[in-house]
Motif scaffolding. Structure first.
Motif, PDB file in Angstrom:
ATOM      1  N   ASP A  39       0.536  -1.247  -0.283  1.00 23.45           N
ATOM      2  CA  ASP A  39       0.138  -0.306  -0.031  1.00 23.45           C
ATOM      3  C   ASP A  39       0.833   0.685  -0.213  1.00 23.45           C
ATOM      4  O   ASP A  39       0.137   2.301   0.189  1.00 23.45           O
ATOM      5  N   ALA A  44       0.135   4.605  -3.044  1.00 21.65           N
ATOM      6  CA  ALA A  44      -1.187   5.303  -2.557  1.00 21.65           C
ATOM      7  C   ALA A  44      -0.960   5.794  -0.412  1.00 21.65           C
ATOM      8  O   ALA A  44      -1.310   6.963  -0.520  1.00 21.65           O
ATOM      9  N   ALA A  72       0.602   8.710  -1.623  1.00 18.99           N
ATOM     10  CA  ALA A  72      -0.010   9.748  -2.498  1.00 18.99           C
ATOM     11  C   ALA A  72      -0.926  10.531  -1.108  1.00 18.99           C
ATOM     12  O   ALA A  72      -0.701  11.880  -1.173  1.00 18.99           O
ATOM     13  N   LEU A  73      -1.453   9.909  -0.422  1.00 14.81           N
ATOM     14  CA  LEU A  73      -2.117  10.665   0.751  1.00 14.81           C
ATOM     15  C   LEU A  73      -1.336  11.764   1.651  1.00 14.81           C
ATOM     16  O   LEU A  73      -1.661  12.250   1.621  1.00 14.81           O
ATOM     17  N   THR A  89       3.833   9.417  -9.322  1.00 14.23           N
ATOM     18  CA  THR A  89       3.860  10.480  -7.716  1.00 14.23           C
ATOM     19  C   THR A  89       4.689  11.899  -8.017  1.00 14.23           C
ATOM     20  O   THR A  89       3.867  12.554  -7.457  1.00 14.23           O
ATOM     21  N   SER A 100      -8.353  15.794  -4.970  1.00 11.74           N
ATOM     22  CA  SER A 100      -7.871  14.232  -3.967  1.00 11.74           C
ATOM     23  C   SER A 100      -7.044  13.264  -4.583  1.00 11.74           C
ATOM     24  O   SER A 100      -6.386  13.668  -5.699  1.00 11.74           O
ATOM     25  N   VAL A 101      -6.569  12.846  -4.255  1.00  8.58           N
ATOM     26  CA  VAL A 101      -5.960  11.156  -3.774  1.00  8.58           C
ATOM     27  C   VAL A 101      -6.638   9.321  -3.836  1.00  8.58           C
ATOM     28  O   VAL A 101      -7.444   9.497  -2.271  1.00  8.58           O
ATOM     29  N   ASN A 102      -6.871   8.744  -4.071  1.00 10.64           N
ATOM     30  CA  ASN A 102      -6.854   7.713  -3.724  1.00 10.64           C
ATOM     31  C   ASN A 102      -8.254   7.314  -4.016  1.00 10.64           C
ATOM     32  O   ASN A 102      -9.021   6.305  -3.456  1.00 10.64           O
ATOM     33  N   ASP A 103      -9.533   8.405  -4.536  1.00  7.24           N
ATOM     34  CA  ASP A 103     -10.577   8.466  -4.377  1.00  7.24           C
ATOM     35  C   ASP A 103     -11.893   8.152  -5.225  1.00  7.24           C
ATOM     36  O   ASP A 103     -11.383   9.033  -6.933  1.00  7.24           O
ATOM     37  N   ASP A 104     -12.223   8.056  -5.168  1.00 10.44           N
ATOM     38  CA  ASP A 104     -13.738   7.214  -6.066  1.00 10.44           C
ATOM     39  C   ASP A 104     -14.758   8.250  -6.117  1.00 10.44           C
ATOM     40  O   ASP A 104     -15.672   8.619  -7.335  1.00 10.44           O
ATOM     41  N   TYR A 136      -6.990   4.498   1.837  1.00 13.78           N
ATOM     42  CA  TYR A 136      -5.954   5.941   1.669  1.00 13.78           C
ATOM     43  C   TYR A 136      -6.833   7.216   0.654  1.00 13.78           C
ATOM     44  O   TYR A 136      -5.119   7.272  -0.250  1.00 13.78           O
ATOM     45  N   ALA A 137      -7.570   7.150   0.956  1.00 10.64           N
ATOM     46  CA  ALA A 137      -8.143   8.216   0.420  1.00 10.64           C
ATOM     47  C   ALA A 137      -7.817   8.984   0.712  1.00 10.64           C
ATOM     48  O   ALA A 137      -8.086   9.791   2.062  1.00 10.64           O
TER      49      ALA A 137
END
Length: 533
Positions: free
Chosen positions: A339, A342, A345-346, A439, A507-511, A519-520
């Motif tokens: 992970d 991810a 990014a967070l 990244t 945003s990062v790692n986010d839908d 990790y969003a």
């Protein structure tokens, strides 16, 4: 180049020259290597670079044992190389901050050679000397950071000398005005060469309690070295540090304003950081190890750490770092290996969202994990002494990977001083350049976001209460000029919606759904004010 208040929102990129880029094929990074890659640093959008020590040194502690404050060690280049680096950095719009190591020198420094010769010479009291106790044992129970007593016997003087770190790093007597004067002369030397400020190493380790009072025992807790058994109330953080800080600030201000940041570690870091930066007469800012040594990234850690800086009148200004040359890389402490991309990014989004000056360590823009250094390749005395109980510092100092297909990742043409971790090759600068989902691309985007939103740089920060367990949520700014920042540092999705009136900013790692995924992170702005301010 004067200093305005914009330093409060700076992003400062730390370069550890020994591991950044080798220009002459000896396996060790150098100043020309740094200069050759300043375009990469400038492309990130950072405001300044901090150079770790490049001064003449026997390298017992890899440059933090200085034998000549006003020179460049031949392994790193020459003073002319430094001048060229300054000119190139300034041409790219980058400020240059350099390390100053004022609490100790190398035992090879000319000052110490004179001081240890006898008890009557002109520099006899420039270091901390003391007689043995009647039974021959050291003058106090103080322990060094690197293990063992903080005192070493010297037969020349028939006394012990103090060293809070290695025996090769004797402690300067900062209570002595002549020592302060000499160090301020060093600062003038570098200010005259064009540096834009100083990072003050281990600043609160000097001065000391002249009564040499024994330290009391520490309460039970994690212990990997003798130092951890004590509360360091007498061998660091003494009142004399504050007048010295004011002298440094007066000097830097006399040059039209220069930047000062202190490294502060110890048992009462919160109070010391505030005292060192309060008002307008002391240092600009300071950072501690709250995040650097934290084994986990938790809401409690963030709320407690950030909550100590309220913005009250007269309060100083904080600085933050998640990784540096002294601490295992954050992604390796805060996420399992699968992970780590991810988490990288967070943490980048979290870092640029903090109220305070922030530091980005070389390789952090690539998402590098802690480098793997086998025991037989360790060189750091702390890593060797504490192996295998800690990750050590060598793994954070492995060579910067520039090109994945080049020998030794393009760092050097020969075997480097520390090994290149194979996991770093696909994360090299060349591998990530021009890839919009990398990244590296994210780092550039997020730093640009911080620069475009003054509220992210200097706006108020307050934690949002009543959020689901596991989430870190805070607001930046006040009124309609507000941003809502939400982070999920866990490996599981957490249901959360921001409520009405908020629109996406980043945003990062986010839908974008009704939950923050693993990790969003999201930043949202008030409707009608989501464009850059």
């Amino acid at each position: 180049m004067g200093l305005s208040d914009d330093w409060r929102g700076w992003v400062i990129y730390q370069i550890y020259p020994r591991s950044f880029a080798d220009s002459n094929g000896d396996g060790v990074g150098d100043l020309p290597g740094v200069m050759a890659h300043l375009d990469h640093v400038a492309s990130l959008g950072v405001d300044a670079v901090w150079l770790s020590p490049f001064f003449p040194s026997p390298m017992a502690d890899f440059g933090y044992d200085v034998s000549d404050y006003c020179g460049v060690d031949p392994v790193f280049g020459t003073l002319e190389d430094f001048d060229a680096l300054i000119a190139r950095a300034h041409g790219l719009g980058l400020k240059v901050i350099i390390d100053q190591v004022y609490c100790h020198t190398s035992d090879r420094h000319a000052w110490f050679a004179e001081s240890r010769a006898n008890r009557t010479n002109a520099r006899a009291d420039w270091y901390v000397w003391a007689d043995a106790k009647p039974d021959g044992t050291p003058p106090s129970n103080w322990q060094s950071v690197f293990g063992g007593p903080a005192w070493t016997w010297d037969a020349r003087r028939g006394q012990y000398y103090l060293h809070n770190f290695l025996a090769e790093q004797p402690q300067l007597n900062l209570d002595l005005p002549a020592v302060q004067d000499a160090l301020l002369a060093v600062a003038r030397f570098w200010l005259d060469r064009g540096v834009d400020g100083f990072r003050l190493d281990a600043f609160n380790f000097a001065p000391h309690d002249p009564a040499l009072t024994d330290n009391p025992p520490a309460p039970p807790g994690p212990r990997t070295r003798p130092l951890d058994f004590q509360l360091k109330v007498h061998n660091q953080s003494q009142p004399g540090i504050f007048p010295f800080a004011e002298r440094i600030r007066a000097l830097t201000d006399s040059y039209g304003g220069r930047f000062t940041v202190a490294e502060v570690g110890g048992d009462d870091v919160d109070l010391e950081r505030h005292l060192l930066t309060e008002g307008q007469a002391r240092l600009n800012t300071s950072y501690g190890f709250e995040f650097l040594y934290a084994p986990h990234l938790t809401p409690e850690l963030v709320a407690t750490t950030l909550g100590r800086w309220t913005g009250a009148p007269g309060e100083g200004w904080p600085a933050w770092a998640f990784s540096n040359h002294d601490a295992p890389r954050a992604v390796s402490r805060w996420a399992p290996e699968s992970d780590r991309a991810a988490m990288a990014a967070l943490t980048l989004l979290l870092l640029v969202s903090l109220r305070g000056t922030v530091f980005l360590y070389q390789g952090e823009e690539l998402g590098l994990p802690q480098g793997d250094v086998p025991f037989d390749r360790l060189v750091d005395p702390e890593a060797i002494a504490n192996w295998p109980k800690t990750l050590g510092r060598d793994g954070a100092r492995t060579p910067m990977p520039w090109r994945d297909l080049a020998p030794w990742a393009g760092f050097s043409t020969v075997e480097p001083w520390l090994p290149v971790d194979a996991r770093h090759l696909p994360l090299s600068v060349a591998s990530q350049t021009d890839h919009p989902a990398s990244t590296l691309a994210l780092t550039r985007r997020l730093i640009a976001l911080r620069r475009s939103r003054p509220v992210l740089q200097t706006g108020a920060l307050h934690m949002v209460a009543g959020v689901p367990d596991g989430l870190i949520v805070f607001e930046r700014g006040t009124g309609e000029d507000r941003l809502l920042c939400a982070f999920n540092p866990t490996g599981a999705a957490v249901d959360w919606t921001p409520g009405p009136g908020w629109s996406p900013v980043e945003s990062v790692n986010d839908d974008g759904g009704s939950a923050l995924g693993p990790y969003a992170a999201r930043i949202l702005g008030r409707k009608g004010s989501t464009s850059p301010a």
